[in-house]
Scaffold this motif. Sequence first.
Motif, PDB file in Angstrom:
ATOM      1  N   ASN A  27      15.582 -36.681  33.123  1.00  0.00           N
ATOM      2  CA  ASN A  27      15.061 -38.036  32.961  1.00  0.00           C
ATOM      3  C   ASN A  27      14.133 -38.147  31.752  1.00  0.00           C
ATOM      4  O   ASN A  27      13.111 -38.832  31.785  1.00  0.00           O
ATOM      5  CB  ASN A  27      14.334 -38.502  34.232  1.00  0.00           C
ATOM      6  N   ILE A  28      14.518 -37.472  30.667  1.00  0.00           N
ATOM      7  CA  ILE A  28      13.734 -37.509  29.443  1.00  0.00           C
ATOM      8  C   ILE A  28      14.456 -38.364  28.402  1.00  0.00           C
ATOM      9  O   ILE A  28      15.653 -38.188  28.164  1.00  0.00           O
ATOM     10  CB  ILE A  28      13.489 -36.093  28.889  1.00  0.00           C
ATOM     11  N   LYS A  29      13.723 -39.287  27.805  1.00  0.00           N
ATOM     12  CA  LYS A  29      14.241 -40.115  26.724  1.00  0.00           C
ATOM     13  C   LYS A  29      13.066 -40.453  25.812  1.00  0.00           C
ATOM     14  O   LYS A  29      12.364 -41.455  26.007  1.00  0.00           O
ATOM     15  CB  LYS A  29      14.919 -41.382  27.263  1.00  0.00           C
ATOM     16  N   ASN A  30      12.854 -39.598  24.832  1.00  0.00           N
ATOM     17  CA  ASN A  30      11.705 -39.725  23.949  1.00  0.00           C
ATOM     18  C   ASN A  30      12.076 -40.522  22.697  1.00  0.00           C
ATOM     19  O   ASN A  30      12.932 -40.110  21.925  1.00  0.00           O
ATOM     20  CB  ASN A  30      11.212 -38.334  23.521  1.00  0.00           C
ATOM     21  N   GLN A  31      11.423 -41.660  22.501  1.00  0.00           N
ATOM     22  CA  GLN A  31      11.616 -42.467  21.300  1.00  0.00           C
ATOM     23  C   GLN A  31      11.044 -41.740  20.086  1.00  0.00           C
ATOM     24  O   GLN A  31       9.980 -41.135  20.148  1.00  0.00           O
ATOM     25  CB  GLN A  31      10.925 -43.815  21.452  1.00  0.00           C
ATOM     26  N   ILE A  32      11.784 -41.790  18.975  1.00  0.00           N
ATOM     27  CA  ILE A  32      11.332 -41.184  17.734  1.00  0.00           C
ATOM     28  C   ILE A  32      10.767 -42.285  16.851  1.00  0.00           C
ATOM     29  O   ILE A  32      11.487 -43.204  16.439  1.00  0.00           O
ATOM     30  CB  ILE A  32      12.488 -40.440  17.030  1.00  0.00           C
ATOM     31  N   LYS A  33       9.473 -42.180  16.557  1.00  0.00           N
ATOM     32  CA  LYS A  33       8.771 -43.264  15.853  1.00  0.00           C
ATOM     33  C   LYS A  33       9.388 -43.561  14.496  1.00  0.00           C
ATOM     34  O   LYS A  33       9.503 -44.728  14.102  1.00  0.00           O
ATOM     35  CB  LYS A  33       7.297 -42.890  15.697  1.00  0.00           C
ATOM     36  N   SER A  34       9.787 -42.521  13.764  1.00  0.00           N
ATOM     37  CA  SER A  34      10.309 -42.718  12.409  1.00  0.00           C
ATOM     38  C   SER A  34      11.766 -43.166  12.393  1.00  0.00           C
ATOM     39  O   SER A  34      12.290 -43.511  11.333  1.00  0.00           O
ATOM     40  CB  SER A  34      10.160 -41.433  11.594  1.00  0.00           C
ATOM     41  N   MET A  35      12.420 -43.167  13.565  1.00  0.00           N
ATOM     42  CA  MET A  35      13.837 -43.539  13.646  1.00  0.00           C
ATOM     43  C   MET A  35      14.044 -44.502  14.812  1.00  0.00           C
ATOM     44  O   MET A  35      14.356 -44.073  15.937  1.00  0.00           O
ATOM     45  CB  MET A  35      14.727 -42.300  13.799  1.00  0.00           C
ATOM     46  N   PRO A  36      13.890 -45.790  14.602  1.00  0.00           N
ATOM     47  CA  PRO A  36      14.064 -46.753  15.688  1.00  0.00           C
ATOM     48  C   PRO A  36      15.421 -46.599  16.380  1.00  0.00           C
ATOM     49  O   PRO A  36      16.445 -46.409  15.733  1.00  0.00           O
ATOM     50  CB  PRO A  36      13.979 -48.110  14.960  1.00  0.00           C
ATOM     51  N   ASP A  37      15.389 -46.637  17.724  1.00  0.00           N
ATOM     52  CA  ASP A  37      16.596 -46.576  18.564  1.00  0.00           C
ATOM     53  C   ASP A  37      17.256 -45.204  18.587  1.00  0.00           C
ATOM     54  O   ASP A  37      18.392 -45.074  19.034  1.00  0.00           O
ATOM     55  CB  ASP A  37      17.625 -47.635  18.147  1.00  0.00           C
ATOM     56  N   VAL A  38      16.560 -44.179  18.108  1.00  0.00           N
ATOM     57  CA  VAL A  38      17.046 -42.802  18.207  1.00  0.00           C
ATOM     58  C   VAL A  38      16.105 -42.047  19.131  1.00  0.00           C
ATOM     59  O   VAL A  38      14.890 -42.204  19.052  1.00  0.00           O
ATOM     60  CB  VAL A  38      17.118 -42.128  16.825  1.00  0.00           C
ATOM     61  N   TYR A  39      16.684 -41.195  20.011  1.00  0.00           N
ATOM     62  CA  TYR A  39      15.909 -40.558  21.056  1.00  0.00           C
ATOM     63  C   TYR A  39      16.243 -39.071  21.185  1.00  0.00           C
ATOM     64  O   TYR A  39      17.356 -38.645  20.881  1.00  0.00           O
ATOM     65  CB  TYR A  39      16.204 -41.214  22.417  1.00  0.00           C
ATOM     66  N   GLN A  40      15.273 -38.310  21.674  1.00  0.00           N
ATOM     67  CA  GLN A  40      15.546 -37.010  22.278  1.00  0.00           C
ATOM     68  C   GLN A  40      15.837 -37.274  23.750  1.00  0.00           C
ATOM     69  O   GLN A  40      15.074 -37.963  24.421  1.00  0.00           O
ATOM     70  CB  GLN A  40      14.339 -36.084  22.161  1.00  0.00           C
ATOM     71  N   MET A  41      16.939 -36.682  24.265  1.00  0.00           N
ATOM     72  CA  MET A  41      17.327 -36.970  25.641  1.00  0.00           C
ATOM     73  C   MET A  41      17.694 -35.704  26.393  1.00  0.00           C
ATOM     74  O   MET A  41      18.302 -34.788  25.830  1.00  0.00           O
ATOM     75  CB  MET A  41      18.508 -37.937  25.673  1.00  0.00           C
ATOM     76  N   SER A  42      17.350 -35.666  27.675  1.00  0.00           N
ATOM     77  CA  SER A  42      17.814 -34.607  28.556  1.00  0.00           C
ATOM     78  C   SER A  42      19.289 -34.848  28.878  1.00  0.00           C
ATOM     79  O   SER A  42      19.850 -35.926  28.621  1.00  0.00           O
ATOM     80  CB  SER A  42      16.970 -34.562  29.824  1.00  0.00           C
ATOM     81  N   ILE A  43      19.927 -33.835  29.448  1.00  0.00           N
ATOM     82  CA  ILE A  43      21.376 -33.887  29.639  1.00  0.00           C
ATOM     83  C   ILE A  43      21.787 -35.076  30.506  1.00  0.00           C
ATOM     84  O   ILE A  43      22.808 -35.730  30.235  1.00  0.00           O
ATOM     85  CB  ILE A  43      21.894 -32.561  30.233  1.00  0.00           C
ATOM     86  N   ASP A  44      21.018 -35.413  31.542  1.00  0.00           N
ATOM     87  CA  ASP A  44      21.379 -36.552  32.395  1.00  0.00           C
ATOM     88  C   ASP A  44      21.439 -37.845  31.592  1.00  0.00           C
ATOM     89  O   ASP A  44      22.345 -38.674  31.785  1.00  0.00           O
ATOM     90  CB  ASP A  44      20.418 -36.676  33.578  1.00  0.00           C
ATOM     91  N   ASN A  45      20.513 -38.025  30.655  1.00  0.00           N
ATOM     92  CA  ASN A  45      20.541 -39.229  29.817  1.00  0.00           C
ATOM     93  C   ASN A  45      21.577 -39.131  28.704  1.00  0.00           C
ATOM     94  O   ASN A  45      22.116 -40.159  28.260  1.00  0.00           O
ATOM     95  CB  ASN A  45      19.161 -39.510  29.241  1.00  0.00           C
ATOM     96  N   ILE A  46      21.869 -37.922  28.246  1.00  0.00           N
ATOM     97  CA  ILE A  46      22.967 -37.735  27.293  1.00  0.00           C
ATOM     98  C   ILE A  46      24.282 -38.206  27.920  1.00  0.00           C
ATOM     99  O   ILE A  46      25.102 -38.871  27.254  1.00  0.00           O
ATOM    100  CB  ILE A  46      23.074 -36.260  26.870  1.00  0.00           C
ATOM    101  N   LEU A  47      24.474 -37.895  29.203  1.00  0.00           N
ATOM    102  CA  LEU A  47      25.706 -38.323  29.885  1.00  0.00           C
ATOM    103  C   LEU A  47      25.777 -39.843  29.987  1.00  0.00           C
ATOM    104  O   LEU A  47      26.845 -40.445  29.790  1.00  0.00           O
ATOM    105  CB  LEU A  47      25.779 -37.689  31.273  1.00  0.00           C
ATOM    106  N   LYS A  48      24.657 -40.474  30.267  1.00  0.00           N
ATOM    107  CA  LYS A  48      24.630 -41.944  30.298  1.00  0.00           C
ATOM    108  C   LYS A  48      24.952 -42.516  28.922  1.00  0.00           C
ATOM    109  O   LYS A  48      25.665 -43.517  28.803  1.00  0.00           O
ATOM    110  CB  LYS A  48      23.261 -42.435  30.772  1.00  0.00           C
TER     111      LYS A  48
END
Length: 320
Positions: free
Chosen positions: A39-60
Amino acid sequence: MMIRLRRLRKNEKIREMLNESRIHLSNFVYPLFVVEGNNIKNQIKSMPDVYQMSIDNILKECDNLQNLGISHIILFGIPDIKDSIGSSALSHDSIVAKAVHAIKERFSDMIISVDLCFCEYTDHGHCGILDSNNDVDNDKTLEILAKQAVILASSGADIIAPSAMMDGQIKAIRNALDSNNLTNTLIMSYSTKFASAFYGPFRDVADSTPSFGSRNTYQQNPANRSEAIRESLLDESEGADILMVKPALSYLDIVRDIRENSRLPLAVYNVSGEYAMLKAAKMAKLIDYERALLEMMISFKRAGANIIISYHAKEIANLI
């Protein structure tokens, strides 16, 4: 003649019919950044709408991408633990290997490319093993690149994408894959990768900024056109299936040069700095964002690219 050309340009349907360059969703690869945890979805400040995601969110996200018509991703891993040789990438329990396996279980027809490097996995942020002078040891790095390639291909990756810019890496990886009965795994080489200032935001999302020095000694000099062409042709001779130019926008002349010298499929990486600049211009209301975005993508195709790796891929899906 000029009258006839003006008449052609006045009719929108005829203009569309006569387009010499077209973009299609099948041209696009969407980058994803996977981290350990749930359940990790970290917003990247320098890249709007790009995230670091855990596998569960990658699948979504993969489900969302398929609904948009995007069927090709490239995975980057950000591990919890880093060391001097990037050993967390050298296991079937590596974050990318686990992500590949999970995606293939749920979305068997998703094409998965995997970035093959060590800059995200080493505590020093360089792309391989360092020698006693703190320079990257090319030959020792080839050994661990080959090992990482076999692990990721065995996990289900369709395409290995080496980005370390080590001399001889394509030959070493191809030999390792073939020796392990992974002959159908393709290699998409970062064959001409420049030492560029446009990678800054990527290093935020991938947590891969070098702790000292730079990567200038093993990435391409932006001033050298002939050397850039030679690098791609050398990777072709070693067994690459797809070539790549990175970054894209400032190097369209190189894309055209390589297209005219090779018949292999050719990719461009529309990198983080290019993405961030366009997003900043949109936020400042300096440009017609959607027109500029499509114009940029057409420029990649016009220069000769077959494949476009881009953080804009989802936006393109909604536009076309």
